[in-house]
Design a protein around this motif. Sequence first.
Motif, PDB file in Angstrom:
ATOM      1  N   MET A 174       0.826  -1.206   0.000  1.00 11.82           N
ATOM      2  CA  MET A 174       0.000   0.000   0.000  1.00 11.82           C
ATOM      3  C   MET A 174       0.863   1.259   0.000  1.00 11.82           C
ATOM      4  O   MET A 174       0.542   2.243  -0.670  1.00 11.82           O
ATOM      5  CB  MET A 174      -0.921  -0.019   1.217  1.00 11.82           C
ATOM      6  CG  MET A 174      -2.020  -1.069   1.160  1.00 11.82           C
ATOM      7  SD  MET A 174      -3.166  -0.815  -0.222  1.00 11.82           S
ATOM      8  CE  MET A 174      -4.024   0.650   0.339  1.00 11.82           C
ATOM      9  N   ALA A 175       1.965   1.234   0.742  1.00  9.95           N
ATOM     10  CA  ALA A 175       2.846   2.401   0.811  1.00  9.95           C
ATOM     11  C   ALA A 175       3.442   2.718  -0.563  1.00  9.95           C
ATOM     12  O   ALA A 175       3.512   3.889  -0.962  1.00  9.95           O
ATOM     13  CB  ALA A 175       3.952   2.158   1.834  1.00  9.95           C
ATOM     14  N   THR A 176       3.867   1.703  -1.280  1.00  9.31           N
ATOM     15  CA  THR A 176       4.438   1.943  -2.610  1.00  9.31           C
ATOM     16  C   THR A 176       3.377   2.462  -3.573  1.00  9.31           C
ATOM     17  O   THR A 176       3.670   3.327  -4.412  1.00  9.31           O
ATOM     18  CB  THR A 176       5.069   0.659  -3.173  1.00  9.31           C
ATOM     19  OG1 THR A 176       4.092  -0.397  -3.206  1.00  9.31           O
ATOM     20  CG2 THR A 176       6.243   0.214  -2.325  1.00  9.31           C
ATOM     21  N   MET A 177       2.163   1.959  -3.464  1.00 10.63           N
ATOM     22  CA  MET A 177       1.099   2.454  -4.336  1.00 10.63           C
ATOM     23  C   MET A 177       0.749   3.904  -4.018  1.00 10.63           C
ATOM     24  O   MET A 177       0.495   4.707  -4.918  1.00 10.63           O
ATOM     25  CB  MET A 177      -0.144   1.565  -4.228  1.00 10.63           C
ATOM     26  CG  MET A 177      -0.023   0.262  -5.000  1.00 10.63           C
ATOM     27  SD  MET A 177      -1.612  -0.570  -5.234  1.00 10.63           S
ATOM     28  CE  MET A 177      -1.978  -1.054  -3.558  1.00 10.63           C
ATOM     29  N   THR A 212      -4.984  -6.406  -8.890  1.00 12.41           N
ATOM     30  CA  THR A 212      -4.254  -5.167  -8.619  1.00 12.41           C
ATOM     31  C   THR A 212      -3.079  -5.011  -9.577  1.00 12.41           C
ATOM     32  O   THR A 212      -2.778  -3.896 -10.027  1.00 12.41           O
ATOM     33  CB  THR A 212      -3.749  -5.160  -7.171  1.00 12.41           C
ATOM     34  OG1 THR A 212      -4.856  -5.371  -6.283  1.00 12.41           O
ATOM     35  CG2 THR A 212      -3.091  -3.834  -6.826  1.00 12.41           C
ATOM     36  N   LEU A 213      -2.417  -6.106  -9.889  1.00 12.25           N
ATOM     37  CA  LEU A 213      -1.263  -6.062 -10.788  1.00 12.25           C
ATOM     38  C   LEU A 213      -1.653  -5.562 -12.178  1.00 12.25           C
ATOM     39  O   LEU A 213      -0.882  -4.831 -12.817  1.00 12.25           O
ATOM     40  CB  LEU A 213      -0.616  -7.440 -10.880  1.00 12.25           C
ATOM     41  CG  LEU A 213       0.628  -7.565 -11.772  1.00 12.25           C
ATOM     42  CD1 LEU A 213       1.741  -6.651 -11.268  1.00 12.25           C
ATOM     43  CD2 LEU A 213       1.104  -9.006 -11.813  1.00 12.25           C
ATOM     44  N   GLY A 241      -7.515   3.395  -9.091  1.00 11.86           N
ATOM     45  CA  GLY A 241      -8.227   2.130  -9.259  1.00 11.86           C
ATOM     46  C   GLY A 241      -7.468   0.967  -8.655  1.00 11.86           C
ATOM     47  O   GLY A 241      -8.066   0.051  -8.078  1.00 11.86           O
ATOM     48  N   ALA A 242      -6.147   0.994  -8.774  1.00 10.86           N
ATOM     49  CA  ALA A 242      -5.327  -0.070  -8.178  1.00 10.86           C
ATOM     50  C   ALA A 242      -5.445  -0.061  -6.661  1.00 10.86           C
ATOM     51  O   ALA A 242      -5.532  -1.127  -6.023  1.00 10.86           O
ATOM     52  CB  ALA A 242      -3.866   0.103  -8.599  1.00 10.86           C
ATOM     53  N   LEU A 243      -5.447   1.124  -6.074  1.00  9.98           N
ATOM     54  CA  LEU A 243      -5.624   1.222  -4.621  1.00  9.98           C
ATOM     55  C   LEU A 243      -6.972   0.653  -4.195  1.00  9.98           C
ATOM     56  O   LEU A 243      -7.075  -0.070  -3.197  1.00  9.98           O
ATOM     57  CB  LEU A 243      -5.519   2.681  -4.179  1.00  9.98           C
ATOM     58  CG  LEU A 243      -4.120   3.249  -3.945  1.00  9.98           C
ATOM     59  CD1 LEU A 243      -4.211   4.742  -3.658  1.00  9.98           C
ATOM     60  CD2 LEU A 243      -3.415   2.538  -2.797  1.00  9.98           C
ATOM     61  N   ALA A 295      -6.928  -3.155  -4.505  1.00 12.39           N
ATOM     62  CA  ALA A 295      -6.149  -3.764  -3.427  1.00 12.39           C
ATOM     63  C   ALA A 295      -6.939  -3.763  -2.119  1.00 12.39           C
ATOM     64  O   ALA A 295      -6.905  -4.733  -1.354  1.00 12.39           O
ATOM     65  CB  ALA A 295      -4.831  -3.016  -3.244  1.00 12.39           C
ATOM     66  N   GLY A 296      -7.671  -2.680  -1.849  1.00 13.02           N
ATOM     67  CA  GLY A 296      -8.479  -2.625  -0.639  1.00 13.02           C
ATOM     68  C   GLY A 296      -9.596  -3.642  -0.643  1.00 13.02           C
ATOM     69  O   GLY A 296      -9.865  -4.304   0.373  1.00 13.02           O
ATOM     70  N   VAL A 297     -10.269  -3.794  -1.779  1.00 13.70           N
ATOM     71  CA  VAL A 297     -11.341  -4.785  -1.890  1.00 13.70           C
ATOM     72  C   VAL A 297     -10.798  -6.195  -1.710  1.00 13.70           C
ATOM     73  O   VAL A 297     -11.384  -7.024  -0.999  1.00 13.70           O
ATOM     74  CB  VAL A 297     -12.043  -4.651  -3.263  1.00 13.70           C
ATOM     75  CG1 VAL A 297     -12.991  -5.823  -3.500  1.00 13.70           C
ATOM     76  CG2 VAL A 297     -12.794  -3.339  -3.346  1.00 13.70           C
ATOM     77  N   GLN A 298      -9.659  -6.468  -2.332  1.00 16.82           N
ATOM     78  CA  GLN A 298      -9.059  -7.793  -2.235  1.00 16.82           C
ATOM     79  C   GLN A 298      -8.646  -8.114  -0.802  1.00 16.82           C
ATOM     80  O   GLN A 298      -8.862  -9.220  -0.309  1.00 16.82           O
ATOM     81  CB  GLN A 298      -7.848  -7.876  -3.159  1.00 16.82           C
ATOM     82  CG  GLN A 298      -7.306  -9.289  -3.352  1.00 16.82           C
ATOM     83  CD  GLN A 298      -6.311  -9.352  -4.496  1.00 16.82           C
ATOM     84  OE1 GLN A 298      -5.907  -8.335  -5.027  1.00 16.82           O
ATOM     85  NE2 GLN A 298      -5.929 -10.545  -4.875  1.00 16.82           N
ATOM     86  N   GLN A 299      -8.090  -7.129  -0.107  1.00 13.42           N
ATOM     87  CA  GLN A 299      -7.703  -7.335   1.284  1.00 13.42           C
ATOM     88  C   GLN A 299      -8.924  -7.539   2.165  1.00 13.42           C
ATOM     89  O   GLN A 299      -8.908  -8.342   3.099  1.00 13.42           O
ATOM     90  CB  GLN A 299      -6.884  -6.145   1.782  1.00 13.42           C
ATOM     91  CG  GLN A 299      -6.365  -6.289   3.202  1.00 13.42           C
ATOM     92  CD  GLN A 299      -5.354  -7.410   3.359  1.00 13.42           C
ATOM     93  OE1 GLN A 299      -4.784  -7.866   2.372  1.00 13.42           O
ATOM     94  NE2 GLN A 299      -5.121  -7.850   4.575  1.00 13.42           N
TER      95      GLN A 299
END
Length: 220
Positions: free
Chosen positions: A6-9, A84-85, A156-158, A161-165
């Motif tokens: 998340m930090a890198t995104m 996310t990728l 959108g990637a963020l 990633a949140g939905v997946q987590q």
Amino acid sequence: MFAVRMATMVLAVLSTGLIAGVFYAYAISVMPALARADDRTLIDVMQKINVVIINPWFMLGFMGTVGFTALAAALHLGSDQRTTLIWLGIALVLNVIAFGVTVGLNVPLNDALAAAGDPASIADTAAVRADFEATWVRWNIVRAVLHTAAFLVLCGALFAAGVQQGKSNSTTDAVAGQPFAQVSGQAVAQAGGPVAGQRFSQQPGSPAAGAPYGQQHQRR
């Protein structure tokens, strides 16, 4: 690991958004204002801007558009992070193209403008301006659009990633919330023990675990 991803995104989103904003500001304010100025003024101002903009703050954001996005994509390699990728891959392509536009098209125009020398000593300022302004403005708009699109895709990637987590946490909570006896019974059944599939309440030797009491008494 999730926190690092998340930090890198976030860094990728921040750097891309900042650079998109810089080029957007050029497109809607700086260049339209200079379009109303005389030739010598435009050349002088753009020469000065091209010098002062090369500073650590700008370069961190500019290089970060590709660097942070690539790092975020690398940290999401794997089938469990595929959604996310994909978002990160699209954003990386957009940022790389925009980076290439700046390095391959806008920067050479800046260098040519600097090579023209002191505006006060340029004989034909109109020709220098004509060789620079229209082409530079056009490619600046292109890179601003590309970085803005990359910014939106990174958002959108963020979200992905949140939905997946969230789904991963829900699955973990569901497993953790199962009754102990149910989980233990499943473990014994998978182990293939002598009481596999039976309820733990049915103890060996009890009437429910074997033949009726009368038959057991006759066998004795």
